[in-house]
Write an enzyme that holds these catalytic residues in place. Structure first.
Site, PDB file in Angstrom:
ATOM      1  CD  GLN A 188       7.605   1.993 -10.244  1.00 36.52           C
ATOM      2  OE1 GLN A 188       7.407   0.812 -10.468  1.00 36.52           O
ATOM      3  NE2 GLN A 188       7.749   2.874 -11.211  1.00 36.52           N
ATOM      4  NE  ARG A 189       2.586  -0.674  -5.315  1.00 36.76           N
ATOM      5  CZ  ARG A 189       2.085   0.381  -4.700  1.00 36.76           C
ATOM      6  NH1 ARG A 189       2.073   1.548  -5.291  1.00 36.76           N
ATOM      7  NH2 ARG A 189       1.576   0.256  -3.503  1.00 36.76           N
TER       8      ARG A 189
END
Lengths: 1246, 191
Positions: free
Chosen positions: B70-71
């Site tokens: 998710q980064r």
């Protein structure tokens, strides 16, 4: 296929080179294959019979192609494995060229060069694999090599070393032939042995290949029995030979022996080598004296041999019951030897030892665990030698002092630890010991008398950490965290880029591989507290903050990166590192101290608590060190840091706190109670110590911030309150603010650039109240003082720091003084240029009256004519540069200034004058001046500026060729003459000075010359203008008088010196012009009037003036090379002119040309009698050339009534000229001259 | 000579292959790594940072950088000198359409990174165990994925799409074979 750029000298090739450097690897490989194919074709073509029809179509493989190919290969050095895919084809094609090159020496030579480069880039061993193993070549190769063997009587070779190297490499493959060597001839083995032994003992690169051949030969099963023995016998002879001091050559034979021994050990089976092991060891142990040659390569090879010996000894131990076994004595002995070499002075040796020890330990693992532990213990103990405890110091701790330890030993030991760790040989139980070593070694720095060592140790420590993190799982967190903390400090604050990056790489490994332990405990490091949720993403942020590219810049690491890392919560470790002795603000490197101080400033504004805490800590350390002689670095760092901290506070105040006019009371209190006393405790003696200029610098830096702080404090207060406030701050002082400023004055007397910069900033921040007339008077005196020029120029610079709000008299006084100073030529050049800079700064102040502003502008314009030179070169350019920069700053700051200010309206006298100067400077050879002048012309924003801007080429990189082409086209082209007309002359002045200059880069004189010749041969006006530049005598100073009373006081015009120089340049230009065979232009089509109405409209080349000027140039001078010789060339050129060369001859002009060409010819005759031999020589030469040319005319003119007679006489004259020598006695020369003259008068004067 | 040079040489010597494993969150990246390492796969929670795992395979050392889904990953690539040799992209077969588009865009952006130039690409379609149907029908799944991710437009990267299952271990080794073959052929041909 990709086109391969030619690297000829055409201008285009530069751009091609540029493209070439940014090519991708596949493009380069394509191009390489292309080239090699051409090489092959070239070879095939050579072999074909010459009547082959197609042979002419194949491009030859040239020397140029070779260099392109080699440079392509070289660019693969960093990632050589990218070549692998193409290796088989490359090598086989090269071998083909090499072996079938026949008699063409060049081809085999070039092929071998490419081969060598390939071996260098990819490694000989790998390249070798693709050699053809066609054993029919074996005998040929051996025979060829035998003919190349160096012998003692003739040291010359018939081949190049690359050729021999390649052939030996090839032999090293062929020697593996799976047949009995005997089948190639009875003594093949012997022959190969002998020849390769010969090559083994020489200093060249062939040695490497020879050792490969030899080691492969002696380990062949069919000959090893005989040759192995012989090898050891021969080597023992070589090594024992002549034990007395060996010379350089001998050390190469030792090198060769060790190389072959090492390789043999690797290839041979244990049974065959067993009898020789002890001899082998004896070689190594006794070759101790090699070290005297300080040849590290020898020691490195010795280490390699030792480590291979151990593996042989180890393989002798029978596999069986562990308990009964003893480590062979020899191994123990070798280990002892390796420990001794561990602290060798060279890195390559230490690294070799480290790898060897680790390899040995790995061999022993499992069977000799105790001994492995002993090795590790031995390495650990290396860190205990010469370490002693220090007594309690100002930092309040008892420390260990490692100033006396051997840095080499530490480095070697750390490398060994890293190698051991990589093989997982160090038990986890030793971790705490390892960590305590790292605590010291990660910060290691030793200051020796003149240099600092330790960078390699910090780097090796990072290697230890890196290996540790990679090879071990689940390390205990408490140990990890302290290492991580140290490493973050290194990544942000180390002085060396490599170490910052190495630390960052290790941090990545740590965080990526030791995740399970770190997650929970990272909070310990983050002393901010509650970061539970962000901890895990925080790790990734940390790695991003410590980005490889960003930490590449020191300044960025200390500011941006450190700030980010701080925001991630790693607060304490950063602060601790910055405030300590020997690191951060206590570093030996002043640049690091300043950067650390800046970082502290940034960190101090992060939270309100930081400011007070930092100030308190710094003050308490300062109290401890202020009287200590040895702590001058720390004192500098502390004062500088305090300055930065207050500065940072002001910055945040200005940013966020505009609504609230007063600063936090607490901060005022801190400044008053802590910082002012520090400032006041500094004595004049402290500051006057010129050896400690850093202290003075930091004092100024702090005082600057404090003054700015006070200024900010009192903004917006009512007068009476303001006074009270100032009183409050200055009450403890015996007198007024002047007291502190008197300290500033004594700082100014210190000769250093950084003092100047700090001082100017400080004065700029002072309110007018502090800058008294007395102070200004002191600065005036300082400028005139007899001190160091850095000091006098510092005084000149601070005058420019005077800001707004002073009374008009003060400004007037300063401006008058500076203007006078600039115009006095005997004043120092550096100080003058600083004075120009100061005037330029004052010009930007809004409180100056127009009258004074005019003074400044005139002074600046006159500074543009400063052409002073001395033994440093063109020192006048400093003033010119400052003056131009001053105008640029003015126009940028006040875009409408020119309109508002009557003096610089576009048609005003001053504006035209300024532009005249700028156009001249825009043609000069000084790169920076030229471009700044151009910029200034554009900033003027008038008609000329528009044309310049609109037509400027897109790429503003301003390559010199682009620039001059553009400028010449814009200014000199006929269609733009109306606007540029008044400036053509001055621009040409600059252009001629560049094109004709001697001390200028070849590039600029060529480019300039080309443009100048182009326009000289097409425009009468330009040709005539250049004629005007010929000035045989120094012109009277032409100063302009408008209003300034200082401008015309200049003592001797420096511009006239410049004109003298240009005069010589112009003469050289004409010389070149005629040399190139160019002809002067004919009548101009149109003639424009120019605004100032000067007599300028001449539409015919001024032959008369040209002749007269050149005539004057060559008489009354001692400057033979500069004036007389070029003049002769010009006479030669003029006398060759005839009206036939003119396109549209007009009778009047034809007569003029004829007159002067005859005059010039006569002059040449006269010069054949000149006193100087060089002149006579040149004159005779020129006369011959001219008459030879005229002779041809006579021959053609066969309708002439006296044709026969004319030819006959001309023959005689030419013959006479051919016989004449400038060394003839004067009377002969005179007699001859009369003959020539008579001939000329008869033939041409009619 | 310093650590940076040692790292470079060491990498060549160890025949290390740096693989970066990416994909949207919950695609099963960490599970794949754990499965390959023979660890317990039942307790995988979202990866918030990243992990480096070393896996020996076919004579190579694969350093697999498993990075949380998710980064923003972009800045991460620029991290230090080591070029990434191979990219593994993990897609969850159960992903819905919108997410697949996001996935495609992410992949495109990622492949433009300088550090990934020339790197091989393996797309693992994970969680095949959740799909009913036999192995023979998987080829249509693969074709669909090639379409969806517009893989045919990719230039300069060798790529392969493999259906797999982290839980059963299906096609995992086959994927690694592709990695070592591709990189070995390109970088370690004669070492």
């Amino acid at each position: 296929m990709v086109h391969v750029p030619n690297t000829g000298n055409t201008p285009d090739s530069l751009e091609d080179d540029y493209k070439f450097s940014t090519r991708s690897s596949s493009e380069m490989i394509d191009s390489m294959c292309d080239l090699i194919t051409r090489l092959v074709q070239h070879v095939q073509q050579e072999q074909k019979p010459s009547h082959d029809v197609h042979s002419g179509q194949i491009e030859k493989f040239t020397e140029n192609d070779l260099s392109v190919l080699v440079s392509h290969l070289d660019s693969f050095q960093e990632l050589p494995q990218l070549l692998d895919e193409y290796l088989p084809t490359l090598v086989s094609q090269l071998i083909l060229c090499f072996s079938s090159s026949g008699d063409d020496v060049n081809i085999s030579l070039r092929a071998s060069k490419v081969f060598y480069t390939l071996c260098k880039v990819r490694g000989a061993k790998i390249v070798c694999r693709f050699f053809s193993s066609d054993i029919t070549q074996l005998v040929n190769i051996i025979t060829w090599l035998e003919n190349q063997v160096p012998n003692k009587s003739t040291s010359t070779f018939q081949s190049t070393w690359e050729q021999r190297y390649v052939v030996l490499l090839w032999l090293s493959i062929l020697i593996l032939a799976p047949f009995e060597l005997e089948s190639f001839g009875q003594d093949t083995g012997e022959r190969v042995y002998n020849l390769s032994l010969n090559f083994l003992l020489i200093p060249g690169k062939e040695r490497d290949a020879a050792s490969m051949v030899l080691s492969k030969l002696v380990t062949r099963t069919d000959v090893k029995r005989k040759l192995l023995n012989r090898l050891y016998l021969d080597i023992s002879k070589i090594l024992s030979d002549d034990v007395e001091p060996r010379n350089q050559i001998d050390s190469f034979s030792i090198l060769g022996c060790l190389q072959v021994l090492a390789q043999t050990l690797q290839l041979v089976d244990i049974e065959s080598i067993k009898p020789y092991l002890s001899v082998h060891k004896a070689f190594l142990m006794t070759s101790q004296e090699c070290d005297n040659f300080s040849n590290s390569q020898i020691t490195k090879l010795k280490v390699k041999n030792l480590s291979r010996l151990v593996s042989k000894y180890m393989s002798l131990i029978p596999v069986g019951n562990n308990e009964d076994q003893f480590l062979p004595e020899e191994v123990e002995e070798i280990l002892g030897e390796l420990f001794d070499i561990l602290s060798h002075k060279d890195t390559i040796v230490r690294y070799a030892v480290a790898k060897s020890m680790a390899r040995i330990a790995q061999l022993m693992q499992g069977r000799f665990e105790v001994q492995v532990l002993e090795i590790i213990e031995g390495i650990f103990q290396c860190f205990d030698y010469d370490v002693y405890k220090t007594p309690e110091d100002v930092w309040g701790g008892v420390g260990t002092c490692i100033d006396g330890v051997s840095a080499n030993l530490w480095h070697g030991a750390l490398l060994t630890l890293a190698e051991l760790l990589r093989r997982q040989l160090i038990p986890i139980s030793s971790l705490s010991r390892l960590v305590s070593i790292l605590e010291n070694s990660l910060k290691f720095e030793q200051r020796l008398l003149v240099h600092v060592v330790g960078a390699n140790i910090r780097d090796a420590s990072c290697y230890v950490c890196w290996s540790l993190f990679r090879s071990y799982k689940d390390l205990p967190s408490n140990n990890l965290l302290s290492i991580l903390q140290n490493m973050i400090q290194l990544a942000c604050f180390d002085r060396e880029i490599n170490i910052r990056r190495a630390a960052s790489a290790s941090i990545q490994e740590c965080i990526g591989r030791q995740e399970s332990t770190i997650i929970g405990d990272l909070a310990v490091l983050l002393d901010g507290g509650n970061f539970e949720e962000s901890i895990m993403s925080n790790k990734l942020d940390l790695i991003q903050a410590l980005d490889y590219n960003t930490i590449g810049q020191k300044a960025k690491s200390f500011t941006t990166v450190a700030s980010k890392v701080y925001d991630l919560g790693y607060t304490k470790s950063l602060t601790e590192f910055l405030i300590q002795r020997n690191h951060g603000i206590g570093s030996w490197d002043p640049e690091i101290r300043r950067l650390s101080a800046r970082c502290l400033g940034i960190l101090s504004s992060k939270t309100s608590g930081n400011f007070q805490e930092y100030v308190r800590r710094l003050a308490s350390v300062y109290a401890n060190v202020k009287n200590s002689i040895s702590e001058y670095e720390l004192r500098h760092g502390i004062l500088y840091a305090l300055g930065e901290i207050i500065g940072a506070k002001l910055l945040t105040h200005n940013d966020y706190n505009n609504s609230n006019n007063s600063l936090d009371n607490n901060i005022g209190l801190v400044v008053q109670t802590t910082i002012l006393p520090i400032l006041d405790s500094v004595t004049l003696e402290n500051l006057q110590d010129t050896n400690e200029f850093y202290f003075a610098e930091s004092f100024l830096h702090l005082l600057k911030s404090v003054i700015l702080f006070i200024e900010t404090m009192i903004v917006g207060l009512r007068d009476e309150l303001r006074q009270r406030c100032i009183d409050l701050f200055f009450r403890p002082l015996p007198t007024s603010p002047l007291f502190r400023l008197s300290k500033v004055n004594s700082c100014l007397k210190i000769s250093h650039m950084s003092i100047r910069n700090e001082a100017v900033d400080l004065i700029e921040g002072c309110s007018p109240a502090y800058i008294t007339r007395e102070l200004i008077q002191i600065w005036f005196d300082g400028m005139k003082g007899e001190l160091d020029t850095t000091v006098t120029s510092t005084f000149a610079a601070v005058l420019g720091g005077i800001g707004e709000g002073h009374p008009q008299e003060t400004y007037h006084l300063v401006i008058e003084f500076l203007a006078l100073f600039i115009s006095t030529k005997k004043n120092d050049t550096l100080t003058r240029s600083e004075a120009v800079k100061s005037l330029a700064r004052l010009l930007l102040l809004s409180s100056i009256e127009n009258q004074d502003r005019l003074l400044i502008i005139e002074a600046l314009i006159s500074a543009m004519d400063d052409y002073t030179t001395d033994d440093r070169g063109d020192v006048g350019s400093w003033s010119r540069l400052q003056a131009i920069s001053g105008f640029i700053a003015l126009f940028k700051r006040f875009p409408s200034f020119k309109k508002d200010f009557f003096l610089l309206e576009s048609e005003s006298m001053h504006c035209i004058l300024l532009k005249t100067k700028l156009f001249r400077l825009a043609g000069e050879s000084h790169d920076k001046l030229r471009l700044l002048s151009y910029q200034c012309l554009v900033e003027l924003n008038d008609a000329t500026a528009h044309i310049l801007r609109e037509n400027s080429p897109n790429n503003l990189t301003w390559k010199i060729s682009v620039y001059f082409q553009f400028m010449a086209k814009t200014i000199l082209s006929k269609d733009k003459e109306t606007v540029f007309l008044p400036y053509i002359k001055t621009f040409l002045l600059g252009l001629v000075s560049t094109a004709g200059a001697i001390h200028v880069s070849k590039d600029s004189s060529e480019v300039c010359g080309r443009e100048l010749m182009l326009y000289m041969s097409s425009s009468v006006r330009i040709f005539n203008t250049v004629i005007e530049f010929l000035k045989p005598t120094a012109p009277a100073p032409t100063d302009f008088r408008v209003s300034g009373k200082f401008i015309n006081k200049r003592e001797g015009s420096t511009l006239s010196q410049f004109e003298q120089k240009v005069s010589l340049c112009a003469l050289r230009i004409f010389e070149k012009f005629f040399d190139l065979g160019l002809t002067p232009p004919v009548e101009e089509e149109t003639v424009c009037d120019i605004p100032d109405g000067a007599e300028y409209t001449i539409n015919v080349v001024q032959y008369r003036t040209l002749y007269a000027k050149i005539f004057n140039m060559h008489i009354n001078t001692k400057n033979i090379a500069g004036r007389v010789l070029p003049s002769i060339r010009c006479f030669e050129g003029i006398s060759q002119l005839s009206c036939n060369q003119l396109e549209r001859p007009n009778q009047n002009l034809a007569n003029i040309v004829k007159i002067y060409s005859l005059q010039a010819l006569r002059r040449l005759v006269v010069l054949t009698k000149h006193g100087a031999p060089m002149v006579r020589e040149r004159a005779l030469e020129s006369l011959y050339i001219v008459l030879q040319g005229k002779y041809n005319d006579i021959l053609e003119d066969d309708n002439h009534e006296e044709y026969g007679l004319r030819v006959e006489e001309s023959d005689k004259i030419i013959a006479l000229l051919e016989e004449s020598e400038y060394t003839n006695p004067p009377e002969i020369l005179a007699e001859n001259a009369e003959t020539y003259m008579a001939y000329i008068e008869k033939m041409f004067a009619k | 000579m310093g650590l940076l040079t040692i790292i470079k040489k060491q990498r060549l010597k160890d025949k290390e292959i740096r693989v970066v494993m990416l994909g949207l969150d919950n695609a099963g990246k960490t599970t794949i790594v754990k499965s390959l390492l023979g660890q317990d796969c039942s307790t995988v929670s979202p990866t918030l940072g990243f992990n480096i795992q070393t896996l020996p395979h076919a004579g190579f050392r694969l350093s697999i950088w498993d990075i949380g889904g998710q980064r923003t990953l972009r800045p991460f690539w620029r991290n230090y000198f080591e070029k990434t040799d191979f990219l593994i992209w993990v897609v969850d077969i159960t992903t819905d359409g919108n997410r697949l588009e996001e996935c495609r865009d992410q992949l495109k952006v990622t492949l433009t990174e300088d550090r990934l130039s020339g790197a091989g690409l393996l797309v693992w379609i994970n969680k095949m165990d959740l799909i009913n149907g036999d192995v023979n029908s998987y080829s249509t799944v693969v074709d669909q994925m090639v379409e969806l991710l517009e893989l045919k437009q990719i230039k300069g990267h060798k790529w392969l799409v493999l259906p797999c299952s982290a839980l059963s271990g299906y096609n995992l080794i086959k994927g690694l074979d592709f990695v070592t073959e591709e990189v070995g052929d390109r970088l370690y041909r004669y070492t």
